[in-house]
Design an enzyme around this catalytic site. Structure first.
Site, PDB file in Angstrom:
ATOM      1  N   GLN A  46       0.816  -0.933  -0.137  1.00 51.48           N
ATOM      2  CA  GLN A  46      -0.074  -0.014   0.020  1.00 51.48           C
ATOM      3  C   GLN A  46       0.687   1.228   0.174  1.00 51.48           C
ATOM      4  OE1 GLN A  46      -3.344   2.412   2.476  1.00 51.48           O
ATOM      5  NE2 GLN A  46      -2.836   0.212   3.120  1.00 51.48           N
TER       6      GLN A  46
ATOM      7  N   ASP B 226       0.598   3.826   5.880  1.00 50.85           N
ATOM      8  CA  ASP B 226       0.927   3.441   4.633  1.00 50.85           C
ATOM      9  C   ASP B 226       0.478   4.482   3.763  1.00 50.85           C
ATOM     10  OD1 ASP B 226       1.745   0.923   5.117  1.00 50.85           O
ATOM     11  OD2 ASP B 226      -0.099  -0.105   4.676  1.00 50.85           O
TER      12      ASP B 226
ATOM     13  N   GLY C 298      -7.726  20.462  19.278  1.00 53.14           N
ATOM     14  CA  GLY C 298      -7.397  21.775  19.061  1.00 53.14           C
ATOM     15  C   GLY C 298      -7.924  22.654  20.163  1.00 53.14           C
ATOM     16  N   GLY C 299      -8.218  23.904  20.160  1.00 53.01           N
ATOM     17  CA  GLY C 299      -8.651  24.775  21.270  1.00 53.01           C
ATOM     18  C   GLY C 299      -9.954  24.953  21.412  1.00 53.01           C
TER      19      GLY C 299
ATOM     20  N   GLU D 221       1.058  -1.498   8.181  1.00 54.99           N
ATOM     21  CA  GLU D 221       0.545  -0.083   8.819  1.00 54.99           C
ATOM     22  C   GLU D 221       0.240   0.034  10.386  1.00 54.99           C
ATOM     23  OE1 GLU D 221      -1.430   2.238   7.194  1.00 54.99           O
ATOM     24  OE2 GLU D 221      -2.153   2.995   9.142  1.00 54.99           O
TER      25      GLU D 221
HETATM   26  N1  COA Z   1      12.465  -9.741  -9.257  1.00 54.50           N
HETATM   27  C1  COA Z   1      13.055 -10.371  -8.374  1.00 54.50           C
HETATM   28  N2  COA Z   1      12.995 -10.147  -7.277  1.00 54.50           N
HETATM   29  C2  COA Z   1      11.935  -9.749  -6.709  1.00 54.50           C
HETATM   30  C3  COA Z   1      11.230  -8.781  -7.624  1.00 54.50           C
HETATM   31  C4  COA Z   1      11.397  -8.911  -8.761  1.00 54.50           C
HETATM   32  N3  COA Z   1      10.701  -8.135  -9.612  1.00 54.50           N
HETATM   33  N4  COA Z   1      10.338  -7.746  -6.583  1.00 54.50           N
HETATM   34  C5  COA Z   1      10.535  -8.191  -5.475  1.00 54.50           C
HETATM   35  N5  COA Z   1      11.523  -9.353  -5.467  1.00 54.50           N
HETATM   36  C6  COA Z   1      12.192  -9.882  -4.108  1.00 54.50           C
HETATM   37  C7  COA Z   1      12.990  -8.916  -3.274  1.00 54.50           C
HETATM   38  O1  COA Z   1      14.209  -8.518  -3.906  1.00 54.50           O
HETATM   39  C8  COA Z   1      12.927  -9.570  -1.918  1.00 54.50           C
HETATM   40  O2  COA Z   1      14.130 -10.380  -2.102  1.00 54.50           O
HETATM   41  P1  COA Z   1      15.205 -10.887  -0.853  1.00 54.50           P
HETATM   42  O3  COA Z   1      14.254 -10.939   0.621  1.00 54.50           O
HETATM   43  O4  COA Z   1      15.859 -11.805  -1.368  1.00 54.50           O
HETATM   44  O5  COA Z   1      15.813  -9.577  -0.652  1.00 54.50           O
HETATM   45  C9  COA Z   1      11.775 -10.550  -1.875  1.00 54.50           C
HETATM   46  O6  COA Z   1      11.209 -10.134  -3.321  1.00 54.50           O
HETATM   47  C10 COA Z   1      10.760  -9.947  -1.050  1.00 54.50           C
HETATM   48  O7  COA Z   1      10.529  -8.614  -0.829  1.00 54.50           O
HETATM   49  P2  COA Z   1      10.035  -7.913   0.895  1.00 54.50           P
HETATM   50  O8  COA Z   1      10.051  -6.597   0.614  1.00 54.50           O
HETATM   51  O9  COA Z   1      10.975  -8.458   1.616  1.00 54.50           O
HETATM   52  O10 COA Z   1       8.501  -8.539   0.912  1.00 54.50           O
HETATM   53  P3  COA Z   1       7.930  -9.151   2.071  1.00 54.50           P
HETATM   54  O11 COA Z   1       6.607  -9.554   1.539  1.00 54.50           O
HETATM   55  O12 COA Z   1       8.674 -10.163   2.941  1.00 54.50           O
HETATM   56  O13 COA Z   1       7.749  -7.872   3.075  1.00 54.50           O
HETATM   57  C11 COA Z   1       7.068  -5.745   3.685  1.00 54.50           C
HETATM   58  C12 COA Z   1       6.645  -6.871   3.125  1.00 54.50           C
HETATM   59  C13 COA Z   1       5.810  -4.822   3.553  1.00 54.50           C
HETATM   60  C14 COA Z   1       6.833  -5.956   5.370  1.00 54.50           C
HETATM   61  C15 COA Z   1       8.246  -5.029   3.443  1.00 54.50           C
HETATM   62  O14 COA Z   1       8.258  -5.000   2.139  1.00 54.50           O
HETATM   63  C16 COA Z   1       8.703  -3.941   4.228  1.00 54.50           C
HETATM   64  O15 COA Z   1       8.794  -3.934   5.337  1.00 54.50           O
HETATM   65  N6  COA Z   1       8.698  -2.788   3.484  1.00 54.50           N
HETATM   66  C17 COA Z   1       9.119  -1.507   3.896  1.00 54.50           C
HETATM   67  C18 COA Z   1       7.897  -0.717   4.605  1.00 54.50           C
HETATM   68  C19 COA Z   1       6.735  -0.681   4.036  1.00 54.50           C
HETATM   69  O16 COA Z   1       6.519  -0.018   3.252  1.00 54.50           O
HETATM   70  N7  COA Z   1       5.646  -1.321   4.646  1.00 54.50           N
HETATM   71  C20 COA Z   1       4.327  -1.294   4.400  1.00 54.50           C
HETATM   72  C21 COA Z   1       3.793  -1.879   3.013  1.00 54.50           C
HETATM   73  S1  COA Z   1       2.173  -1.093   2.770  1.00 54.50           S
END
Ligand code: COA
Length: 428
Positions: free
Chosen positions: A17, A168, A247-248, A139
């Site tokens: 998001q 988010d 607020g106030g 979030e």
């Molecule tokens: N080609 C190859 N690999 C890809 C890719 C693509 N096109 N797109 C994504 N990936 C890989 C990433 O490189 C990552 O690999 P790695 O773990 O080997 O480095 C993997 O996919 C997963 O990415 P990740 O961001 O760790 O996803 P997740 O599902 O484990 O975590 C979140 C999701 C949201 C918790 C995390 O991305 C996060 O904390 N983001 C930052 C804060 C944020 O925006 N949070 C709110 C989300 S609404």
């Protein structure tokens, strides 16, 4: 009329998001947003909270309008080569992966600057530098770490998260401002820069008034909080304030006619000092205008709960819309509690493009929220979200000049996807 961000090309590596909110805003303003997704997988939200089997969820469609989608595996040699060319061809890259993911992919900030010094590299992360910088965040975790949960809810209840996605979507908004600011700066410097919006920081920015109160608390009780009038002592941190106004001008949510069965038969009522006399007349308490115990805002502070109880006896006799109809001409600020159903059906929101009906090739018609920011000379139209990989061939040939043979080669080793179903459906 041209779009405000026409000519700006965004490499969109965002998912879920926060990041998609940011790039959707930029796309509404006319940027060419190329969403990069993993072949065969895509943004996880395409499949989350699905209401129709096999069809992109509303979660995904409502956050990814006006974008193009390509599938690319950025971890194969060929995929890295294509990704490098995309970095050369774009103005901004936006990502919200878990910390370190871009580095692990081989695209650190240092490497990105070598590839394209004009590129702006924008990220959402859960936290800025410090003890939690390596943590993944969603979030509600950010609502808790940014101060919102400890200050939301009722005094006698647990901390509470809010339905507004302040972490988010709120951080996505902050990031979008950072990106356009960096684009503006690049006009003079000729250089791109790193833009970081941490969710904890974004939430705290929106909770600024609560940090204000934390410091005021050191100098005495927060007299405008209704707990003060109720004689409940303050602790050492900003407390949960229920529906008190931040607020106030004191405010509270009051019952209206039908509250016994309708969970949204309420109105937010503000006892603005400037219209106190009109409030007294409207609720049938004209004597309060001259009574020293009620006549001034300071005198009223320790009676706020009792005053709202009296006003509520009056609002309970009418629907929330009837109360609004009386209060509006008197200049008394108030707002009926609108349900999502009422908002979805509100004609004025349709007319301004704030609520938009969109047609989608596999979903059919659905409602979404249009661009909440209106520019007089650059209106936003809302175009449906892309199917997975719908624009892979188009982007690779048009933006990178790849030939059909090069594209076919990249498909054979899985570096780009072969989402023929998506393109076939989209073409229909
Ligand atoms: N080609 C190859 N690999 C890809 C890719 C693509 N096109 N797109 C994504 N990936 C890989 C990433 O490189 C990552 O690999 P790695 O773990 O080997 O480095 C993997 O996919 C997963 O990415 P990740 O961001 O760790 O996803 P997740 O599902 O484990 O975590 C979140 C999701 C949201 C918790 C995390 O991305 C996060 O904390 N983001 C930052 C804060 C944020 O925006 N949070 C709110 C989300 S609404």
């Amino acid at each position: 009329m041209t779009k405000a961000l026409e000519g700006v090309r965004i490499l969109d590596m965002t998912h879920v998001q926060s990041g998609p909110t940011c790039t959707q805003l930029l796309a509404w303003f006319g940027a060419d947003v190329i969403k990069v997704e993993r072949p065969g997988v895509g943004d996880a939200t395409r499949g989350q909270l699905r209401d129709i089997e096999g069809v992109d969820s509303l979660y995904f469609t409502m956050l990814n309008h006006n974008k193009r989608s390509i599938t690319l595996n950025t971890k194969t040699d060929k995929g890295k080569e294509i990704f490098t060319k995309l970095l050369e061809a774009c103005d901004v890259i936006v990502e919200n992966f878990a910390p370190g993911a871009m580095d692990r992919m081989g695209f650190s900030w240092e490497r990105i600057q070598e590839i394209n010094p004009r590129l702006i590299y924008a990220s959402v992360k859960g936290f800025g530098p410090g003890p939690y910088e390596d943590c993944k965040v969603y979030e509600n975790a950010a609502q808790c770490t940014g101060g919102a949960a400890s200050t939301t809810g009722f005094l006698d209840g647990p901390p509470m998260v809010t339905g507004a996605q302040i972490a988010d979507s709120g951080t996505g908004l902050h990031l979008a401002l950072g990106i356009v600011t960096a684009l503006y700066h690049r006009e003079q410097s000729g250089k791109g820069q790193r833009v970081l919006a941490a969710m904890q920081d974004g939430v705290l920015n929106l909770c600024r008034v609560k940090l204000r109160d934390q410091q005021r608390l050191q100098r005495g009780p927060l007299k405008e909080y209704s707990q003060h009038g109720q004689g409940i002592p303050f602790g050492n941190a900003t407390p949960r304030a229920g529906n008190d106004s931040g607020g106030g001008q004191p405010g509270w949510i009051l019952k209206c006619k039908g509250w016994e069965t309708d969970p949204d038969a309420y109105i937010y009522f503000i006892t603005q000092a400037a219209v106190w006399g009109k409030i007294c007349d409207a609720i049938g308490k004209p004597e309060w205008k001259e009574d020293a115990n009620y006549a001034t805002p300071d005198a009223r502070l320790d009676k706020i709960s009792q005053i709202f109880d009296t006003i509520e006896e009056w609002t309970k006799t009418m629907t929330k819309f009837e109360v609004m109809k009386i209060c509006n001409p008197l200049g008394i600020p108030c707002g009926p509690i609108l349900s999502m159903k009422e908002i979805a059906e509100e004609p004025s929101l349709r007319e301004t493009g704030t609520i938009v009906e969109v047609d989608h090739p596999t979903r059919g018609k659905y409602l979404t929220v249009g661009n909440p920011i209106k520019l007089s000379d650059s209106p936003s139209d809302v175009k449906r979200s892309p199917l997975l990989g719908e624009h892979t061939n188009e982007v690779l040939s048009e933006v990178l000049g790849m030939s059909p043979t090069d594209i076919a080669d990249a498909k054979t080793d899985g570096s780009i996807g072969d989402e023929t179903t998506a393109s076939t459906i989209a073409a229909q």
